[in-house]
Design a protein around this motif. Structure first.
Motif, PDB file in Angstrom:
ATOM      1  N   PHE A 147      34.640  79.622  55.426  1.00 32.82           N
ATOM      2  CA  PHE A 147      34.229  80.965  55.018  1.00 32.82           C
ATOM      3  C   PHE A 147      32.763  81.214  55.348  1.00 32.82           C
ATOM      4  O   PHE A 147      32.405  82.259  55.891  1.00 32.82           O
ATOM      5  CB  PHE A 147      34.484  81.163  53.523  1.00 32.82           C
ATOM      6  CG  PHE A 147      33.796  82.361  52.944  1.00 32.82           C
ATOM      7  CD1 PHE A 147      34.274  83.632  53.194  1.00 32.82           C
ATOM      8  CD2 PHE A 147      32.658  82.209  52.166  1.00 32.82           C
ATOM      9  CE1 PHE A 147      33.638  84.740  52.668  1.00 32.82           C
ATOM     10  CE2 PHE A 147      32.018  83.302  51.626  1.00 32.82           C
ATOM     11  CZ  PHE A 147      32.503  84.581  51.887  1.00 32.82           C
ATOM     12  N   ARG A 188      31.505  83.979  57.985  1.00 39.86           N
ATOM     13  CA  ARG A 188      30.627  85.043  57.487  1.00 39.86           C
ATOM     14  C   ARG A 188      29.325  85.080  58.276  1.00 39.86           C
ATOM     15  O   ARG A 188      28.852  86.149  58.668  1.00 39.86           O
ATOM     16  CB  ARG A 188      30.333  84.832  55.997  1.00 39.86           C
ATOM     17  CG  ARG A 188      29.581  86.005  55.381  1.00 39.86           C
ATOM     18  CD  ARG A 188      29.345  85.781  53.938  1.00 39.86           C
ATOM     19  NE  ARG A 188      28.258  84.815  53.805  1.00 39.86           N
ATOM     20  CZ  ARG A 188      27.661  84.515  52.678  1.00 39.86           C
ATOM     21  NH1 ARG A 188      28.076  85.046  51.563  1.00 39.86           N
ATOM     22  NH2 ARG A 188      26.673  83.663  52.641  1.00 39.86           N
ATOM     23  N   THR A 189      28.747  83.923  58.536  1.00 39.47           N
ATOM     24  CA  THR A 189      27.515  83.849  59.319  1.00 39.47           C
ATOM     25  C   THR A 189      27.751  84.342  60.742  1.00 39.47           C
ATOM     26  O   THR A 189      26.947  85.117  61.281  1.00 39.47           O
ATOM     27  CB  THR A 189      26.977  82.407  59.348  1.00 39.47           C
ATOM     28  OG1 THR A 189      26.782  81.965  58.000  1.00 39.47           O
ATOM     29  CG2 THR A 189      25.677  82.319  60.113  1.00 39.47           C
ATOM     30  N   ASN A 195      30.029  86.460  61.782  1.00 44.43           N
ATOM     31  CA  ASN A 195      30.220  87.914  61.756  1.00 44.43           C
ATOM     32  C   ASN A 195      28.907  88.654  61.604  1.00 44.43           C
ATOM     33  O   ASN A 195      28.698  89.687  62.240  1.00 44.43           O
ATOM     34  CB  ASN A 195      31.185  88.310  60.643  1.00 44.43           C
ATOM     35  CG  ASN A 195      32.617  87.950  60.964  1.00 44.43           C
ATOM     36  OD1 ASN A 195      32.976  87.775  62.131  1.00 44.43           O
ATOM     37  ND2 ASN A 195      33.439  87.817  59.942  1.00 44.43           N
ATOM     38  N   LYS A 196      28.001  88.149  60.788  1.00 40.80           N
ATOM     39  CA  LYS A 196      26.702  88.795  60.633  1.00 40.80           C
ATOM     40  C   LYS A 196      25.901  88.745  61.922  1.00 40.80           C
ATOM     41  O   LYS A 196      25.281  89.720  62.316  1.00 40.80           O
ATOM     42  CB  LYS A 196      25.904  88.140  59.500  1.00 40.80           C
ATOM     43  CG  LYS A 196      26.379  88.527  58.129  1.00 40.80           C
ATOM     44  CD  LYS A 196      25.502  87.912  57.063  1.00 40.80           C
ATOM     45  CE  LYS A 196      25.961  88.326  55.689  1.00 40.80           C
ATOM     46  NZ  LYS A 196      25.127  87.768  54.626  1.00 40.80           N
TER      47      LYS A 196
END
Length: 123
Positions: free
Chosen positions: A84, A88-89, A91-92
């Motif tokens: 996760f 998440r990283t 995607n950012k």
């Protein structure tokens, strides 16, 4: 057929997948060690039993290894949380790079559009 296989193997996606599987396997070993050697003793302090995998209950001749299941759940949660964080990283970071930049042409076309709209409204 050999040329097709060589082309398939040479593609970046296949190599990336192979590296991912190898690193994932190594990461799983680390997580299992982390659970066995650090998390289980910590939980064992509160449960009064240092080795969770020895928690077993029996019904007749069937033995249910609840402690091993708890270890596997803990391992899964750790791996899922790390995945996760990585996603998440990623995607950012990828959102920042894909933001379209206005070019001179885009700016000029926008100004022309605004002028034409203004002329239409003044008539």
């Amino acid at each position: 057929m050999f040329k097709e296989f060589k082309a398939f193997i040479s593609k970046g996606n296949v190599l990336d997948l192979a590296v991912g599987v190898i690193i994932g396997s190594a990461f799983t070993t680390i997580v299992k060690s982390f659970t066995s050697n650090l998390i289980n003793p910590l939980i064992g302090i509160f449960m009064g039993q240092m080795n969770l995998s020895s928690i077993v209950f029996s019904v007749g001749s069937a033995h249910f290894r609840v402690g091993s299941f708890i270890n596997d759940v803990i391992n899964f949660l750790i791996v899922a949380f790390v995945v996760f964080l990585i996603v998440r990283t990623y995607n950012k970071v990828s959102k920042r790079d894909t933001t379209p930049k206005d070019t001179k042409t885009d700016i000029l076309l926008g100004e022309i559009r605004d002028l034409l709209s203004e002329q239409k409204n003044n008539k």
